[in-house]
Design an enzyme around this catalytic site. Structure first.
Site, mmCIF file in Angstrom:
data_model
loop_
_atom_site.group_PDB
_atom_site.id
_atom_site.type_symbol
_atom_site.label_atom_id
_atom_site.label_comp_id
_atom_site.label_asym_id
_atom_site.label_seq_id
_atom_site.Cartn_x
_atom_site.Cartn_y
_atom_site.Cartn_z
ATOM 1 N N ASN A 101 0.804 -1.222 0.000
ATOM 2 C CA ASN A 101 0.000 0.000 0.000
ATOM 3 C C ASN A 101 0.838 1.273 0.000
ATOM 4 O OD1 ASN A 101 -2.510 1.691 0.684
ATOM 5 N ND2 ASN A 101 -1.197 2.050 2.474
ATOM 6 N N TYR A 166 3.192 9.560 -10.762
ATOM 7 C CA TYR A 166 2.264 8.735 -9.980
ATOM 8 C C TYR A 166 1.495 7.789 -10.900
ATOM 9 C CZ TYR A 166 -1.353 7.646 -6.495
ATOM 10 O OH TYR A 166 -2.211 7.000 -5.631
#
Length: 258
Positions: A101, A166
């Protein structure tokens, strides 16, 4: 899977006896995932670069009677990842579930993007996910079972202005997920990804209300998701109910991307 913070739709013993690692678990989605895994019976190793943050997460869960171990580690550093896996095996002898995560952002338009910011995002979000995945494969292969769950993003599917690094990293995670799933499927290991949409966290709460309203117009369910929505999907993929699912990307986005 829309729940409140207090609700857990799964049985409390669903993951009993399982050991899970959750990276980026000091707050937000990672902390919610750690809690859900605890609530469904797993013993959980929570990891973050911030010793203070991950210790707070662990102490909060320990106070409720859950078995949790905190490790401060930067997944962008291979030596830290090796230490994380070694410490987990020392404390719990096995690793059944890995939730990748942890991630960072360095948002700006591509023409203004500095090399060091591009490299930092790719190193943490993509290479760090690879380090953690590669390191758990050996113990999972030995035990002939395992669940690897990678947190990607809808941005990795559709892109977004100002988020080239990203988006590239999160798209790369989806490719990594599919390839790993093909490589280890015969060993009893499943590998899946989750692509959250707009999830309400401390970070997203700082987004101006005007922009949030524009985002809502793109979401058919007309509301933002919660960290628990993502956490519930993690618990499903970690369970025996998802035993015949691998190499897939689950969008938890209220229908934002179709």
């Amino acid at each position: 899977m829309n729940t409140t913070t207090e609700e857990c739709i799964f049985k409390s013993d669903m993951l009993s006896g399982k050991t899970a690692i959750v990276t980026g678990a000091s707050r937000g989605i990672g902390a919610a995932i750690a809690r859900r895994l605890c609530e469904t019976g797993a013993q959980v190793v929570v990891c973050s670069r911030s010793l203070e943050g991950v210790t707070q997460t662990a102490d909060s869960l320990k106070d409720e009677g859950y078995t949790v171990h905190a490790v401060a580690a930067d997944i962008a550093q291979k030596a830290d990842v090796e230490r994380l896996i070694e410490e987990t095996l020392t404390n719990f002898t096995q690793i059944d579930i890995l939730v990748n995560n942890a991630g960072i952002t360095r948002d700006t338009l591509l023409m203004r993007l500095k090399d060091e910011d591009w490299e930092a995002v790719l190193q943490t979000n993509l290479t760090g996910t690879m380090y953690c995945t590669r390191e758990v494969l050996r113990p999972m292969i030995r035990q002939k079972s395992g669940r690897i769950i990678n947190i990607s993003s809808v941005i990795g599917l559709i892109g977004n202005v100002g988020q080239a690094s990203y988006a590239a990293a999160k798209a790369g995670i989806i490719g990594l997920t599919k390839t790993t799933a093909k490589e280890v499927g015969t060993r009893g290991i499943t590998v899946n990804a989750i692509a959250p949409g707009f999830i309400t966290t401390d970070m997203t709460a700082e987004i101006p209300e005007e922009f949030q309203n524009k985002l809502l117009e793109l979401i058919p369910l007309q509301n933002f998701g919660t960290p628990e929505d993502v956490a519930d999907t993690v618990c499903f993929l970690a369970s025996t109910a998802a035993g015949y699912i691998t190499g897939q990307t689950f969008q938890v986005d209220g229908g934002m991307v179709m």
